[in-house]
Structures are given as C-alpha cells and as structure tokens.
Motif scaffolding. Structure first.
Motif, short mmCIF file in Angstrom:
data_model
loop_
_atom_site.label_atom_id
_atom_site.label_comp_id
_atom_site.label_asym_id
_atom_site.label_seq_id
_atom_site.Cartn_x
_atom_site.Cartn_y
_atom_site.Cartn_z
N ILE A 230 0.84 -1.20 0.00
CA ILE A 230 0.00 0.00 0.00
C ILE A 230 0.88 1.25 0.00
CG2 ILE A 230 -1.68 1.32 1.33
CD1 ILE A 230 -2.90 -1.25 2.28
N HIS A 231 1.90 1.23 0.84
CA HIS A 231 2.82 2.36 0.90
C HIS A 231 3.39 2.66 -0.47
CE1 HIS A 231 7.13 3.70 2.09
NE2 HIS A 231 6.39 4.74 1.83
N PHE A 234 0.72 4.04 -3.01
CA PHE A 234 0.24 5.39 -2.79
C PHE A 234 1.34 6.44 -2.82
CE2 PHE A 234 -3.66 3.42 -1.44
CZ PHE A 234 -4.62 4.36 -1.74
N MET A 235 2.56 6.07 -2.46
CA MET A 235 3.60 7.09 -2.32
C MET A 235 4.71 7.00 -3.35
SD MET A 235 2.37 8.73 0.30
CE MET A 235 3.57 9.73 1.16
N ILE A 246 -2.67 4.22 -7.62
CA ILE A 246 -3.54 4.58 -6.49
C ILE A 246 -4.80 3.72 -6.50
CG2 ILE A 246 -5.07 6.41 -5.62
CD1 ILE A 246 -2.89 8.30 -5.81
N SER A 250 -5.90 1.35 -3.65
CA SER A 250 -7.22 1.44 -3.00
C SER A 250 -7.85 0.07 -2.87
CB SER A 250 -8.16 2.34 -3.81
OG SER A 250 -7.58 3.59 -4.00
N SER A 253 -6.31 -1.62 -0.06
CA SER A 253 -6.77 -1.03 1.19
C SER A 253 -8.17 -1.50 1.54
CB SER A 253 -6.79 0.49 1.11
OG SER A 253 -5.62 0.98 0.55
#
Lengths: 278, 271
Positions: A230-231, A234-235, A246, A250, A253
């Motif tokens: 996830i890190h 998203f980053m 993303i 999502s 997530s």
C-alpha cells in the motif's frame, strides 16, 4: 441530560466526512480508473483486480498473514500469564508495573525500531556493551521478535482490564466444587476474559499485519507485507507509472478494511462500549 | 494443602518468568536509545565514553529544530482541539438513547481499531478530493481526527458514573444549558478529560504513519524526518541528537504523567 443530545450531531458529520466518504471514494477508486488528482471522467472497470495474479502481492498477503498470526500467538502466550500475574499483585504494586508497561510506548516508534536494528546486528554497540552477538537482521525471527517488542503491551492491557474486573471468589468456588487448576482456567477464567482476549488479538494482529517500517528496516525489505505494498502504491509508484497505482492501492486497502471491519464486528460483540480499547 | 501451595508457587513462577521476558523485550531497546544518547561517537558502532554533547547540540544546533518545533506545535494544538471537541461529543453521545448511543460509539471506535495506514490513506484521499495542499494544516486535522476517539473513550465511563439528575438539578437551580455543563458536568468528568488529553498528546508526539501520508513534501515532524533521512542517506546518517531528543521527551512525558496521576488520584479519593 436529554437536552444535550444536540452536541452529538456534529460528530456524525465529522465521522461522515472523515470515515464514510473516504471509504466510498476508496471503493470507487478500486473499481474504476478514476484519477484522484485529475478527476474528469472515469469508467468502472475490474482491471485493478489483475493485481491479484501478481506474485509479489500474493507473497505479501501470505507474509502478512503468516507473520502477524505467529506474532499474535506468541504475544498471547506471553501476554496472558503476564496479565493474570498482574491481577494477583496488590493494588499499589500493580499500578507501578502497569505504568512500567505503558512507559516504553512513549518512546518514538521509529527509534525503537532502529534500536532493534542495532540489537540484531553483530558487532554493533549492543554487542560491544553486552558481549552478545545476535545476527537476526533481515530474518523472519528478527521481524517477529521486533513485532512482539512493539505490540505485546496491546495484548496485555485489554486482557488485564477484563481480568481485573473478574470476581476472584469464582475461582475459589470452582475449586471448592472440585475443579482442577486447568478446569478452573478453561471453564471459568478464560471464558470470562474472552472479551479482552479478542480485543488484544485484534489490537496486536492488525498493526502487525499492516506495519511497513518494521519489515523494511528489521527485515531489510526482504519480506514485503500488505503495508509495504500500500505504501508503495500510494507514495512511490505514483510518480512513475501514473495514477492507476492509487486505484490498485485502494483495492488492497479495501481488502484490508474488510478484514478490519470483520475484526471490528467481533470486538463489538464482546465489548459494545469499547471499554477494552483504551 | 502443601501440594496446593506448591502449585501456586509454580504458577507464580510462570507469571514472573513471562513478566521478565516482557520487560526485557520492552526495555532493552529503550535502554539502548538511552545509551546511544550519551555515547561519545557520532556513528555509534561501539561505546566510546560518556558525553552530554548531543544534548547541548540539540539546543544549540539547527539540525533538528524545524521537525521538533513542528512536532511540538502539532501535538499541543491538536491535543487542545481534540480534547475540547472530544469532550463536547462525549457529552452528546452520553445523552443519546441507548440504540443511537451504541451506534455512535461504534462509529467512534472505527478509527481506534482501523490500522494506521488505512486511516492515513482515508484522510489523504479526502484531502486530495477537497484539494487541500498537504502540509501543516492537513497534519493538524489528521491528528485531531485520530485523537478525538480516545478522548471520547476516556470520558464516557466517567459520564456513566455521573448522576444524570445532577445536571437537571443544576438547571432547576438556575444554570443555563451551557452553565450546567460547565458547573456540573465538567468538574465531575475532569479526570477523564485529563487522561484523554494525555493519551492524545502522547500519540500525536510519536505519530509516524498518519503524518507520513498527510504531510506532503514540505512539512516534517521528527518521525517523518528520521524516516526520510534514513531512506535517503542510509543507516549511518542517524545523528545521536535524535536519541537525545527522544530521551528528553521520554523523561518529560514520564514526569508529566506521574505528576498528573498523583493529582487525579487525590481528586478521585475526594469524590
């Protein structure tokens, strides 16, 4: 105090804004190609689900499950006797021990992880001072011990808080009626503490499963967990492969949210008012 | 009888054994941080003698000034806001009928149970939808957001112990609605408010994950600063000043909490 009900109204809006709406957006993102930074038009699609055929994701999912379950089981095996032992102490002594369990949590989490890094490196200041060489950096046992060191108190507190309220004369009664020690535990003590155990398991397992700095540092990024994926979605990957990372992030997530909703439902079955959560 | 006593002793032994393991796991890293903060070596590979120079550097040098100031200002401000809002919401929740109350408490507990990374991402998403630029302000809102549920959870049990008729009596005796809260309710739940605020403060000052996702490129607190420095420059770049900072905050927290615990304890006895 009925007149004061209106004070709770803004909280609904507050929670709606910061919990419900983001969840809805995450769901839309997961099932579409919506670009969050440039939201013109978008189409619903299941393309993001292709991630589940990727090896690295499956690996991360199994790693997360495996590491967090082992961590939680060990935390329970250590934490339950500790919580029980604490209840047998006198009130003033108990207070001191309890505060000593909370105190380490006030140190910065990252620095505690760096400290574990040093402990697990042979020839570091730790071995210089103690003469003990531990070589666990980048290994599974290293990550697990690090996780236990981070999350063990979260197992102990909820169990302690239910055991503390337990009526200890029940144990005497069970013994007088002829129960063995093990039976007393299995039929009286454990069932009464189940609410705390459930909270403890979830408060240990969820953070362990989603940690991303700890496996990155102590595990030398050899074992990716869901948190790492996830890190990265998203980053890190946003800059390179475009905004679709993303959407994939999502989706993962949402998966995690489903897991935490299930845990949440289980916790609230045992503890409606959230008393074991603090 | 003898057998029973012996068995009790074995059980006690098991308890002490596991408690020792727990303390070892919790305190070895803490002690190591303490040692590193007074070690006379900037690369901290071995013990090179005692020094307090990292503590003096912390106050004279600029290296960590900005992240430290950011961390402290967010922690103080977010605690203040979250405590006020949390108290108001808790009173509101407590006044609801059972069904609605349980529903809202459930809502309140979502961020408590949710993993930090999920909370961090949810907030980041809502900020980008609202086109807020990530920075000081978004971090502040994020910290207020994750602190409020803990304040609420600390206050609700105190409200439960409070006799609801007291507030009505206050109104009958001429208090306004707000005056009644101020004079009747708040004094009775003050210990819950204080412990809630303390919890909010200690969580804000140490937060990494939620800050990391909501701080953008400009704003950094101590945790995100440390993380970025390590990711960029590797392990040897970690300055012992960070250990000194952490040790000071750590000891300060202990003092504050012991002090306030003493006070609330006395107060609880009076009630």
């Amino acid at each position: 105090m009925r007149r004061l009900r209106f004070l709770s109204i803004p909280y609904w809006f507050w929670m709606g804004l910061f919990v419900l709406i983001p969840t809805l957006i995450l769901i839309i993102l997961a099932f579409s190609n919506l670009n969050i930074y440039n939201p013109d038009s978008f189409q619903f699609t299941l393309d993001n689900f292709r991630i589940f055929s990727e090896n690295y994701l499956l690996k991360a999912l199994t790693n997360s499950l495996y590491l967090s379950v082992i961590t939680t089981v060990i935390c329970f095996l250590i934490g339950y006797p500790v919580a029980f032992y604490l209840t047998t102490l006198s009130a003033s002594v108990r207070r001191i021990w309890l505060s000593l369990l909370i105190v380490p949590l006030w140190a910065n989490m990252l620095l505690r992880i760096f400290a574990w890094e040093k402990i697990f490196t042979p020839g570091s200041i730790f071995s210089d001072l103690t003469g003990i060489n531990i070589d666990l950096l980048g290994s599974i046992p290293g990550v697990i011990i690090g996780m236990i060191g981070m999350y063990l108190p979260f197992m102990i507190f909820p169990i302690f808080s239910v055991l503390e309220k337990m009526d200890f004369s029940l144990i005497e009664a069970a013994k007088d009626l002829g129960a063995t020690d093990f039976e007393v535990f299995r039929k009286v003590v454990f069932p009464l503490s189940i609410g705390g155990v459930v909270s403890g398991v979830i408060m240990t397992m969820l953070p362990a499963m989603t940690s991303f700095v700890l496996p990155e540092r102590i595990g030398l990024a050899k074992y990716n967990l869901i948190g790492n994926i996830i890190h990265s979605k998203f980053m890190k990957e946003v800059m390179g492969s475009g905004a679709l990372s993303i959407n994939v992030g999502s989706l993962i997530s949402i998966l995690l949210m489903i897991f935490s909703v299930i845990s949440f439902i289980i916790v609230t079955r045992f503890d409606k008012e959230g008393e074991t959560l603090i | 009888m003898k057998k029973r006593r012996r068995r009790l002793q074995i059980l006690k032994g098991i308890g002490i054994f596991f408690t020792s393991i727990t303390f070892l796991l919790l305190y070895v890293p803490i002690l190591l941080i303490l040692v590193l903060s007074v070690n006379n070596s900037s690369r901290s590979y071995g013990w090179e003698g005692f020094t307090i120079k990292w503590y003096t550097t912390l106050f004279t040098d600029d290296i960590m000034r900005e992240p430290i100031m950011n961390t402290l200002s967010i922690a103080l401000l977010s605690t203040l806001i979250a405590t006020v809002l949390g108290t108001i919401f808790a009173i509101g929740i407590h006044s609801l009928q059972k069904k609605q109350r349980i529903r809202l408490v459930l809502m309140n507990n979502i961020p408590v149970v949710n993993p930090d990374i999920v909370t961090g991402i949810s907030l980041m998403i809502i900020f980008s939808i609202l086109s807020f630029t990530l920075g000081y302000f978004t971090v502040l809102i994020a910290h207020v957001f994750f602190s409020i549920p803990y304040v609420v959870l600390n206050i609700l049990p105190k409200l439960k112990r409070l006799d609801a008729n007291l507030y009505e009596a206050g109104l009958d005796l001429g208090c306004s609605r707000l005056g009644g809260i101020w004079r009747v309710i708040l004094p009775n739940i003050s210990t819950g408010i204080i412990t809630g605020a303390l919890m909010a403060f200690t969580m804000s000052i140490d937060d990494f994950v939620i800050t990391y996702f909501n701080s953008g490129n400009e704003y950094m607190n101590v945790s995100t600063w440390l993380y970025a420095k390590l990711a960029r420059e590797g392990r040897s770049s970690l300055t012992p000043v960070a250990y000194a900072y952490n040790t000071i905050i750590f000891i300060l927290t202990i003092f504050i909490i012991v002090f306030i615990n003493r006070k609330t304890e006395r107060k609880e006895k009076l009630i």
